[in-house]
Design an enzyme around this catalytic site. Structure first.
Site, PDB file in Angstrom:
ATOM      1  N   GLU A  99       0.886  -1.176   0.000  1.00 23.65           N
ATOM      2  CA  GLU A  99       0.000   0.000   0.000  1.00 23.65           C
ATOM      3  C   GLU A  99       0.911   1.209   0.000  1.00 23.65           C
ATOM      4  O   GLU A  99       1.487   1.559   1.039  1.00 23.65           O
ATOM      5  CB  GLU A  99      -0.890  -0.001   1.258  1.00 23.65           C
ATOM      6  CG  GLU A  99      -1.858  -1.166   1.362  1.00 23.65           C
ATOM      7  CD  GLU A  99      -3.039  -1.044   0.412  1.00 23.65           C
ATOM      8  OE1 GLU A  99      -3.233   0.027  -0.199  1.00 23.65           O
ATOM      9  OE2 GLU A  99      -3.764  -2.040   0.257  1.00 23.65           O
ATOM     10  N   CYS A 148      -1.964   9.522   2.079  1.00 23.67           N
ATOM     11  CA  CYS A 148      -1.603   8.947   0.781  1.00 23.67           C
ATOM     12  C   CYS A 148      -2.608   9.355  -0.293  1.00 23.67           C
ATOM     13  O   CYS A 148      -2.275   9.414  -1.465  1.00 23.67           O
ATOM     14  CB  CYS A 148      -1.505   7.428   0.888  1.00 23.67           C
ATOM     15  SG  CYS A 148      -2.944   6.675   1.644  1.00 23.67           S
TER      16      CYS A 148
END
Ligand code: NAD
Length: 508
Positions: A236, A270
């Site tokens: 991720e 993110c």
């Protein structure tokens, strides 16, 4: 006996020393794996229902210690308490609810169809725990990005070793305490504290699965190391998320959404809205509204403040470099001040900064900023917006704003991204029912939802014959079998083939 190395912990919002945490010595790591493997063998024998009771105990403890957990999160990251509770604690509680409702069914053995060609046989899929899962987590949402994969791995029947970020070690310590208080079996959940050397040593320690959340650069190193033993990984990684504001969008909502998307957690997300593409016809109006929303934001450490501090001092130089390059290339600030005027003497607070006059090749439009900076650019047509949004090495999340939902869906369908949101930002990541993960260099693999649990298992496909027949058609001897098999294939497939559409005819 050698002494452990100690990490000094600074509160980024006050710059006061908050604590010291002992690093896990590298020589201890092989013991951790031995303990973990032994614990995993017993744990996998427990039913999912039994495993869930431990997670429920964890929930009770978290709820009882809620204010304390939020306090640790806020002090270690500099984030405001509303963000600590909504974006770090709540996703953990949501994940527990998801597991309570869906884990047993998702992990249960289930039958699948068996074609008539295998008449008399049955087929099923079962899920077997992998063993030890190594979770390596970052500092921006240090609680949820560690605990959610940990809990999924545990409920799937694995032992877990966590390597929390060295930037937020107090949260790592807090997670360790929460699991200790819930009295998980010895060795089942272990936490290794320290920096990249500890992470690298753990990766070399041959876990059965690696779940990594962090930067692209580290993700690549981990995958390279894991490839030596073909250890499966979920990565991720970073993002450079675009938001596309169409001319027919609800501009008041879009401006408010963009301000939250760009500045929540001081932009250290993110999926932060770092690139904002606005249709030319509403560009000036949007900028005005976006500016007004941004100027309302209050920075500080009080419960009512909107924006906290940066967490990691090292990130500030990256943000500064990107902004300086953009300003030197002709960009202008709509809010915020020039980087050389930033005052970080009493805490790592960066002003929420809107930049215009940027172009697509600037670092500010290409590289992850991970700070409170939103770059805004106009576009003329939907096709141009799609092209600009897709012009990135990343593909984590994206958002499209329009009152015309059909059009927004059409645009979303053309975006190369793992996730997308219409008329909102980021929230697809918060729905535990939606698989989450990036494409391109934003990563590989998904978590959340059924995949988020099953990824921690060997998916075993089984076919079963009751063993009564003497032989099978395709077994030896082949003597005289070809004509029979040929006739069988003709009977089975010919009729269907003759009904298939011609690929060279135009579809109506
Ligand atoms: P990072 O890659 O520097 O560190 C992440 C973790 O990896 C830390 O625990 C670190 O100690 C460890 N590590 C570093 N080098 C290692 C090595 N060689 N071997 C093993 N472990 C090692 O990332 P960060 O700065 O902590 O986090 C910020 C990044 O994470 C940003 O790029 C952000 O976009 C990304 N992120 C992604 C998601 C997502 O879900 N896609 C979520 C949050 C953050």
């Amino acid at each position: 006996m050698s002494r452990n190395q100690s990490m000094t912990v600074l509160n980024p919002a006050t710059l006061n020393v908050a604590d010291h945490i002992d690093e896990t010595p590298i020589y201890h790591i092989s013991n951790m794996y031995e303990l973990s493997q032994a614990a995993s063998l017993k744990w996998r024998e427990q039913s999912v229902k039994k495993r869930l009771t431990y997670i429920q105990e964890l929930k009770k403890i978290m709820m009882a210690r809620l204010d304390d957990v939020v306090e640790v999160l806020s002090a270690d990251t500099g984030k405001v308490k509303v963000e600590a509770v909504t974006a770090d604690v709540l996703p953990v509680l949501d994940a527990i609810s998801f597991l309570e409702k869906h884990a047993a069914k998702t992990l249960a053995t289930h039958r699948v169809h068996t074609p008539v060609t295998f008449f008399g046989k049955k087929s099923y899929i079962e899920y077997m725990a992998r063993g030890t899962v190594l979770v390596i987590s970052p500092w921006n949402y240090p609680l949820q990005l560690a605990m959610v994969p940990m809990m999924n791995a545990l409920i799937a029947g694995n032992a877990v070793i966590l390597k929390p970020s060295e930037v937020t070690p107090l949260v790592g310590k807090c997670i360790e305490e929460l699991f200790e208080q819930a009295k998980f079996p010895k060795g089942l959940v272990q936490v290794a504290h320290g920096g990249k050397e500890v992470g690298a040593a753990l990766t070399r320690g041959k876990p059965d699965y690696i779940f990594f959340t962090g930067s692209v650069a580290t993700g690549k190193k981990i995958q390279e190391e894991a490839a030596k033993e073909l250890i499966p990984v979920t990565l991720e990684l970073g993002g450079k998320d675009p938001i596309i504001v169409c001319g027919d969008a609800n501009l008041d909502r879009a401006a408010k959404g963009a301000a939250w998307g760009a500045f929540t957690n001081s932009g250290q997300v993110c999926m932060s809205s770092e690139r904002i593409y606005v249709e030319q016809s509403v560009y000036d109006e949007f900028i005005e509204k976006f500016k007004n929303e941004t100027l309302k934001l209050k920075q500080g450490t009080d419960t009512d403040d909107d924006m906290g501090s940066m967490t990691f001092p090292g990130q500030i130089d990256i943000i500064k470099g990107q902004l300086e390059e953009a300003l030197a290339g002709g960009a202008r600030l709509i809010t915020g001040i020039k980087p050389h005027e930033w005052d970080l003497s009493e805490g790592l607070f960066l002003p929420p900064t809107i930049v215009v006059g940027v172009h697509q090749k600037m670092k500010l439009m290409q590289e992850e900023t991970f700070g409170p900076v939103a770059a805004v650019m106009p576009f003329q047509t939907d096709e141009e917006a799609i092209e600009l949004a897709n012009d990135s090495i990343y593909g984590l999340n994206a958002s499209v704003w329009s009152k015309d939902i059909k059009k927004a869906k059409r645009i979303v369908s053309k975006l190369v991204t793992g996730n997308a949101v219409i008329n909102d930002v980021m929230i697809s990541a918060a729905n535990q029912h939606l698989p989450f993960g990036g494409v391109k260099q934003s990563g590989m693999g998904k978590y959340h939802g059924k995949q988020g649990l099953r990824v921690f298992c060997h998916e075993k496909s089984v076919m079963l014959d009751n063993g009564k027949k003497k032989s099978e058609l395709q077994w030896y001897p082949y003597h005289n079998k070809y004509p029979k098999i040929r006739a069988f294939l003709k009977r089975m497939f010919w009729k269907k083939i003759s009904k298939l559409a011609d690929p060279h005819k135009t579809e109506k």
